[in-house]
Write an enzyme that holds these catalytic residues in place. Structure first.
Site, PDB file in Angstrom:
ATOM      1  N   LYS A 123      53.349   3.976  43.123  1.00 41.22           N
ATOM      2  CA  LYS A 123      53.925   2.904  43.949  1.00 41.22           C
ATOM      3  C   LYS A 123      53.481   3.033  45.402  1.00 41.22           C
ATOM      4  O   LYS A 123      53.112   2.049  46.039  1.00 41.22           O
ATOM      5  CB  LYS A 123      55.461   2.925  43.897  1.00 41.22           C
TER       6      LYS A 123
ATOM      7  N   ARG B 251      67.239  -0.113  43.087  1.00 40.92           N
ATOM      8  CA  ARG B 251      67.192   0.858  41.998  1.00 40.92           C
ATOM      9  C   ARG B 251      68.360   0.732  41.048  1.00 40.92           C
ATOM     10  O   ARG B 251      68.435   1.478  40.082  1.00 40.92           O
ATOM     11  CB  ARG B 251      67.197   2.264  42.584  1.00 40.92           C
TER      12      ARG B 251
ATOM     13  N   ARG C 140      51.867  16.839  42.029  1.00 41.28           N
ATOM     14  CA  ARG C 140      51.809  16.070  43.281  1.00 41.28           C
ATOM     15  C   ARG C 140      52.046  16.979  44.492  1.00 41.28           C
ATOM     16  O   ARG C 140      52.872  17.877  44.462  1.00 41.28           O
ATOM     17  CB  ARG C 140      52.900  14.995  43.217  1.00 41.28           C
TER      18      ARG C 140
ATOM     19  N   ARG D  90      57.050  18.190  47.044  1.00 42.85           N
ATOM     20  CA  ARG D  90      58.332  17.532  47.319  1.00 42.85           C
ATOM     21  C   ARG D  90      59.444  18.321  46.652  1.00 42.85           C
ATOM     22  O   ARG D  90      59.296  18.761  45.515  1.00 42.85           O
ATOM     23  CB  ARG D  90      58.316  16.105  46.746  1.00 42.85           C
TER      24      ARG D  90
ATOM     25  N   ARG E  86      65.816  12.196  37.699  1.00 46.32           N
ATOM     26  CA  ARG E  86      65.269  10.936  38.228  1.00 46.32           C
ATOM     27  C   ARG E  86      64.838  10.009  37.091  1.00 46.32           C
ATOM     28  O   ARG E  86      65.026   8.802  37.170  1.00 46.32           O
ATOM     29  CB  ARG E  86      64.095  11.243  39.165  1.00 46.32           C
TER      30      ARG E  86
HETATM   31  P1  AMP Z   1      61.392   8.076  46.027  1.00 49.04           P
HETATM   32  O1  AMP Z   1      60.419   8.591  47.020  1.00 49.04           O
HETATM   33  O2  AMP Z   1      61.391   6.561  45.938  1.00 49.04           O
HETATM   34  O3  AMP Z   1      61.273   8.724  44.675  1.00 49.04           O
HETATM   35  O4  AMP Z   1      62.856   8.442  46.580  1.00 49.04           O
HETATM   36  C1  AMP Z   1      63.212   9.785  46.807  1.00 49.04           C
HETATM   37  C2  AMP Z   1      64.718   9.925  46.744  1.00 49.04           C
HETATM   38  O5  AMP Z   1      65.328   9.138  47.771  1.00 49.04           O
HETATM   39  C3  AMP Z   1      65.367   9.447  45.453  1.00 49.04           C
HETATM   40  O6  AMP Z   1      65.290  10.421  44.417  1.00 49.04           O
HETATM   41  C4  AMP Z   1      66.792   9.213  45.936  1.00 49.04           C
HETATM   42  O7  AMP Z   1      67.488  10.434  46.134  1.00 49.04           O
HETATM   43  C5  AMP Z   1      66.565   8.591  47.309  1.00 49.04           C
HETATM   44  N1  AMP Z   1      66.396   7.125  47.201  1.00 49.04           N
HETATM   45  C6  AMP Z   1      65.287   6.405  47.521  1.00 49.04           C
HETATM   46  N2  AMP Z   1      65.477   5.097  47.298  1.00 49.04           N
HETATM   47  C7  AMP Z   1      66.751   4.985  46.812  1.00 49.04           C
HETATM   48  C8  AMP Z   1      67.547   3.886  46.361  1.00 49.04           C
HETATM   49  N3  AMP Z   1      67.091   2.635  46.377  1.00 49.04           N
HETATM   50  N4  AMP Z   1      68.800   4.155  45.916  1.00 49.04           N
HETATM   51  C9  AMP Z   1      69.295   5.409  45.911  1.00 49.04           C
HETATM   52  N5  AMP Z   1      68.592   6.488  46.297  1.00 49.04           N
HETATM   53  C10 AMP Z   1      67.339   6.289  46.746  1.00 49.04           C
END
Ligand code: AMP
Length: 218
Positions: A14, A89, A123, A156, A167
């Protein structure tokens, strides 16, 4: 004005695809996870509130997410539009979003789960400039160092097998239904995320009727 949502399971690309899409079309990439990671790295009050949740691979509470998204979009630095990544989400976030903004298209990157695990666990990230690497397909030139800024690369905190399980569970239980919600409005474009990034980008552009990618010259 073009407003897109990009969705897809962890590791589906993404971030990479959003950057490519934004680059020559002058769109703004709004990655909600990046905003939270910035808060954690910068030791802000919000960062302290979300750090543990993120590291465990759990979702941050909707009120906090909505506040962050609203504040980011209220900056109105997106004259030509935006690509929002990592949001919505779950059902509540989708409702909040659709009440406030119209969307021109949803890009859905599809990737089988075994490939997700392979990609996510290899990653690496530059905490300084945000560049993403992958030890299988996209290795840095010097091991452990960012090609762009030379900073040491990190894994990460949520790219562990345990956090990835959490996740993926959230993705399947909470985020997939959002996709079905969008699908009822018929603007979801399903894209196979397995090919190399430039091929995936070409397919996204064709699906959205956008001109082919033209890298910007500095
Ligand atoms: P990502 O980089 O999109 O995988 O986001 C990393 C982390 O940020 C996720 O595992 C959540 O803990 C938090 N996060 C990001 N976007 C959201 C969202 N829309 N709703 C809830 N938590 C989020």
């Amino acid at each position: 004005m073009r407003k897109y949502v990009i969705m897809g399971v962890q590791g589906s690309g993404k971030g990479t695809q959003s950057e490519l899409l934004c680059d020559d079309l002058d769109l703004v990439h709004i990655a909600v996870g990046d905003i939270f990671r910035w808060h954690v790295q910068s030791h802000t009050k919000l960062g302290a509130q979300v750090r543990r949740i993120m590291n465990a691979g759990d979702l941050v509470g909707d009120d906090m997410v909505e506040k962050v998204v609203r504040e980011r979009l209220d900056q109105h630095d997106w004259n030509f539009g935006f690509v929002i990544d990592g949001f919505p989400r779950n059902g509540r976030q989708a409702e909040f979003f659709m009440e406030s903004y119209d969307i021109d298209g949803v890009i859905h990157l599809e990737l089988p789960e075994d490939e997700v695990r392979r990609r996510v666990l290899s990653r690496r990230l530059c905490p300084n400039c945000g560049m993403d690497y992958n030890l299988i397909a996209d290795r840095p030139e010097v091991e452990g160092r960012c090609d762009i800024c030379g900073h040491e690369l990190i894994t990460r905190a949520d790219d562990t097998p345990e956090a990835l399980d959490a996740r993926l569970r959230d993705y399947n239980e909470k985020t997939r239904p959002v996709l079905e919600l969008f699908r009822r409005k018929e603007f979801v474009h399903d894209i196979d995320a397995r090919p190399p990034a430039d091929e995936v980008q070409a397919k996204i552009r064709a699906a959205l009727n956008l001109p082919p990618y033209q890298p910007k010259r500095d």
